[in-house]
Design a protein around this motif. Structure first.
Motif, PDB file in Angstrom:
ATOM      1  N   ARG A  42      38.315  27.984  49.097  1.00 39.60           N
ATOM      2  CA  ARG A  42      37.174  28.289  49.949  1.00 39.60           C
ATOM      3  C   ARG A  42      37.345  29.620  50.655  1.00 39.60           C
ATOM      4  O   ARG A  42      36.377  30.344  50.902  1.00 39.60           O
ATOM      5  CB  ARG A  42      37.011  27.198  51.023  1.00 39.60           C
ATOM      6  CG  ARG A  42      36.300  25.973  50.532  1.00 39.60           C
ATOM      7  CD  ARG A  42      36.013  25.056  51.708  1.00 39.60           C
ATOM      8  NE  ARG A  42      37.141  25.031  52.626  1.00 39.60           N
ATOM      9  CZ  ARG A  42      37.846  23.956  52.950  1.00 39.60           C
ATOM     10  NH1 ARG A  42      37.514  22.806  52.440  1.00 39.60           N
ATOM     11  NH2 ARG A  42      38.865  24.017  53.767  1.00 39.60           N
ATOM     12  N   THR A  43      38.559  29.953  50.990  1.00 39.65           N
ATOM     13  CA  THR A  43      38.768  31.121  51.852  1.00 39.65           C
ATOM     14  C   THR A  43      39.245  32.347  51.081  1.00 39.65           C
ATOM     15  O   THR A  43      38.596  33.382  51.090  1.00 39.65           O
ATOM     16  CB  THR A  43      39.775  30.786  52.963  1.00 39.65           C
ATOM     17  OG1 THR A  43      40.981  30.344  52.386  1.00 39.65           O
ATOM     18  CG2 THR A  43      39.200  29.742  53.898  1.00 39.65           C
ATOM     19  N   ILE A  44      40.358  32.244  50.457  1.00 39.33           N
ATOM     20  CA  ILE A  44      40.978  33.436  49.891  1.00 39.33           C
ATOM     21  C   ILE A  44      40.531  33.703  48.461  1.00 39.33           C
ATOM     22  O   ILE A  44      40.191  34.822  48.117  1.00 39.33           O
ATOM     23  CB  ILE A  44      42.523  33.315  49.959  1.00 39.33           C
ATOM     24  CG1 ILE A  44      42.974  33.196  51.415  1.00 39.33           C
ATOM     25  CG2 ILE A  44      43.209  34.480  49.285  1.00 39.33           C
ATOM     26  CD1 ILE A  44      44.401  32.887  51.582  1.00 39.33           C
ATOM     27  N   LEU A  45      40.499  32.729  47.597  1.00 41.64           N
ATOM     28  CA  LEU A  45      40.236  32.964  46.190  1.00 41.64           C
ATOM     29  C   LEU A  45      38.787  33.352  45.872  1.00 41.64           C
ATOM     30  O   LEU A  45      38.555  34.122  44.949  1.00 41.64           O
ATOM     31  CB  LEU A  45      40.635  31.694  45.381  1.00 41.64           C
ATOM     32  CG  LEU A  45      42.136  31.385  45.396  1.00 41.64           C
ATOM     33  CD1 LEU A  45      42.395  30.092  44.657  1.00 41.64           C
ATOM     34  CD2 LEU A  45      42.928  32.520  44.771  1.00 41.64           C
ATOM     35  N   PRO A  46      37.755  32.902  46.575  1.00 41.95           N
ATOM     36  CA  PRO A  46      36.384  33.294  46.174  1.00 41.95           C
ATOM     37  C   PRO A  46      36.120  34.793  46.355  1.00 41.95           C
ATOM     38  O   PRO A  46      35.229  35.348  45.716  1.00 41.95           O
ATOM     39  CB  PRO A  46      35.489  32.488  47.111  1.00 41.95           C
ATOM     40  CG  PRO A  46      36.329  31.450  47.740  1.00 41.95           C
ATOM     41  CD  PRO A  46      37.723  31.909  47.593  1.00 41.95           C
ATOM     42  N   SER A  47      36.818  35.427  47.166  1.00 36.65           N
ATOM     43  CA  SER A  47      36.513  36.840  47.356  1.00 36.65           C
ATOM     44  C   SER A  47      37.223  37.648  46.361  1.00 36.65           C
ATOM     45  O   SER A  47      36.981  38.303  45.515  1.00 36.65           O
ATOM     46  CB  SER A  47      36.951  37.334  48.712  1.00 36.65           C
ATOM     47  OG  SER A  47      38.229  36.933  49.069  1.00 36.65           O
TER      48      SER A  47
END
Length: 110
Positions: A105-110
C-alpha cells in the motif's frame, strides 16, 4: 475281709472308670469345639485373603488409572505445546501479511 476289700476296690475302679469316661467325653467336646474354631479360623482366613485380593485389585486399578491420568496429562501437555507453537507461527504469518500489505500500500505502488 479279702472279698470286701475286692468289692471296695471294684467300686473304686468303677468310680475311676466313670471319671475317665466323663473326662473322655469332655475331651471329645473340647476337640469338637477346637475343630469348629479351626474351621471358623479357616473361613476367616479365606475371607481375609479374598479381601486382601480385592484390595490388591483395587490398588492395581488405581495405579492403572493414575498411569492413564499421567499419560492423558502428558498428551494434553504435548497438544498444548503444539498449539502454542502453531499459534506463534500464526502470529508470525499474520504479522508478515500485514507488513507485506503495508509495503504494497505504501512503498511498492509508487
Amino acid at each position: 475281709m479279702n472279698a470286701e476289700a475286692c468289692i471296695v476296690n471294684a467300686e473304686a475302679c468303677i468310680v475311676n472308670a466313670e471319671a475317665c469316661i466323663v473326662n473322655a467325653e469332655a475331651c471329645i467336646v473340647n476337640a469338637e469345639a477346637c475343630i469348629v474354631n479351626a474351621e471358623a479360623c479357616i473361613v476367616n482366613a479365606a475371607v481375609c485373603y479374598v479381601n486382601a485380593m480385592a484390595c490388591y485389585v483395587n490398588a492395581m486399578a488405581c495405579i492403572v488409572n493414575a498411569e492413564a491420568c499421567i499419560r492423558k496429562d502428558a498428551i494434553n501437555y504435548h497438544k498444548d505445546a503444539i498449539n502454542r507453537r502453531l499459534y506463534k507461527r500464526l502470529i508470525i504469518v499474520e504479522t508478515a501479511i500485514h507488513r507485506v500489505s503495508y509495503l504494497n500500500r505504501t512503498i511498492l505502488p509508487s
